[in-house]
Design an enzyme around this catalytic site. Structure first.
Site, PDB file in Angstrom:
ATOM      1  CB  SER A 295      47.971  86.346 -22.892  1.00  0.00           C
ATOM      2  OG  SER A 295      46.861  86.448 -22.010  1.00  0.00           O
TER       3      SER A 295
ATOM      4  CE1 TYR B  60      47.382  91.126 -24.436  1.00  0.00           C
ATOM      5  CE2 TYR B  60      45.935  89.512 -23.418  1.00  0.00           C
ATOM      6  CZ  TYR B  60      47.166  90.124 -23.512  1.00  0.00           C
ATOM      7  OH  TYR B  60      48.183  89.735 -22.679  1.00  0.00           O
TER       8      TYR B  60
END
Length: 247
Positions: A142, A156
Site C-alpha cells: 500500500s 495498517y
C-alpha cells in the site's frame, strides 16, 4: 496476441474480488494457469474460475483463510499438484482495520499482522519448494507504507511497510536462484474495500497528483509486468501505482 506468461503457473491469494480478481484475469489473459485462494466468497470465486475457463484459460479456485498457514500450504500444494509447479506467487490478501492507539484492540493488531504480513511469509515459504529458478514473488502492499495523511491507519501502514524489509531481504536470499521479489504499492483503488463514491473516498483525491481512484486493472497490469520476463532485472523494489498519493 502477446502472451508473456505462456506455460507459466501463478498462485494468487485473496483473489475472488477486487484487485485480486483483476490480477487473476490479467495473468490468465497473459497465458498463465492461475490458482487463487478465497476465504468465503465461494460464488464469486467459482464464477471467476468459470469465466477464465470460458475464455480458454486455466484457473483453480481454492478455499483458504489467509491466517491459517496449514490451509495456505494445502492450497499451494494443490495448485502445484494440478499444474506441475508455481512460477509466480502474488500475495494479494489483505485487510484494513481502522483505529487509533487508544481504541485499537490487541486482537485487531494481531489480525492485521496475521493477514497482511504473516500470511505473506507463510505463502512464500509454502510455495518456495515448487518455484523453479527464475520465479517471481510479488506482494501487494500500500502507498500508506510511505505516507499516512489521515488518522486511524497507523497499524495498517505498519503492516504494509514491513513488506519493504521482507522483500529486500528475500530478494537477497533468493537472488542466487534468479527469483525476484517485489512489492506493488497501490493508492486508492475503486473496490468494495475503498469505493470511490463515498465521502472518505472522494476526500483522498485531495492528497493525489491524479485526483481519482485507480482501477483494479491498473494495479493488475503492474503485477503482470513484475510477473513477466521484462522485469527480470527488478528485485527488492517498491513500485508505486498510487496516482501520486506519495509524491
Amino acid at each position: 496476441m502477446n502472451h508473456p506468461l505462456d506455460n507459466k503457473v501463478a498462485f494468487v491469494t485473496g483473489a475472488a474480488r477486487g484487485i485480486g480478481a483483476a490480477i487473476v484475469r490479467r495473468l490468465a489473459a497473459d497465458g498463465a494457469a492461475v490458482a487463487f485462494t478465497y476465504q468465503s466468497s465461494s460464488a464469486a470465486a467459482d464464477a471467476l474460475a468459470a469465466e477464465i475457463a470460458f475464455a480458454g484459460g486455466r484457473a483453480l479456485a481454492l478455499q483458504a483463510d489467509a491466517t491459517d498457514a496449514k490451509a495456505i500450504a494445502t492450497a499451494v500444494d494443490a495448485a502445484a499438484a494440478r499444474f506441475g509447479r508455481i512460477d509466480v506467487v502474488v500475495n494479494n490478501a489483505g485487510i484494513f482495520l481502522p483505529g487509533t492507539l487508544d481504541d485499537f484492540s490487541l486482537a485487531d493488531f494481531d489480525r492485521t499482522v496475521a493477514v497482511n504480513l504473516r500470511a505473506v511469509f507463510a505463502t512464500a515459504k509454502a510455495a518456495l519448494p515448487h518455484i523453479p529458478d527464475g520465479g517471481r514473488i510479488v506482494n501487494v502492499g500500500s502507498t500508506n507504507a510511505l505516507r499516512v495523511p489521515f488518522g486511524g491507519a497507523a497499524f495498517y501502514a505498519m503492516s504494509k511497510s514491513a513488506l519493504t524489509g521482507l522483500a529486500k531481504g528475500l530478494a537477497r536470499d533468493l537472488g542466487p536462484r534468479d527469483i525476484t521479489v517485489n512489492n506493488v504499492l497501490p493508492g486508492p483503488v475503486d473496490t468494495d474495500m475503498n469505493p470511490e463514491g463515498t465521502d472518505f473516498g472522494r476526500s483522498l483525491h485531495a492528497f493525489m497528483a491524479l485526483p481519482r481512484h485507480g482501477r483494479p486493472q491498473e494495479i493488475a497490469a503492474l503485477v503482470a509486468w513484475l510477473a513477466g520476463p521484462e522485469s527480470s532485472f527488478v528485485t527488492g523494489a517498491d513500485l508505486l501505482a498510487d496516482g501520486g498519493f506519495a509524491a
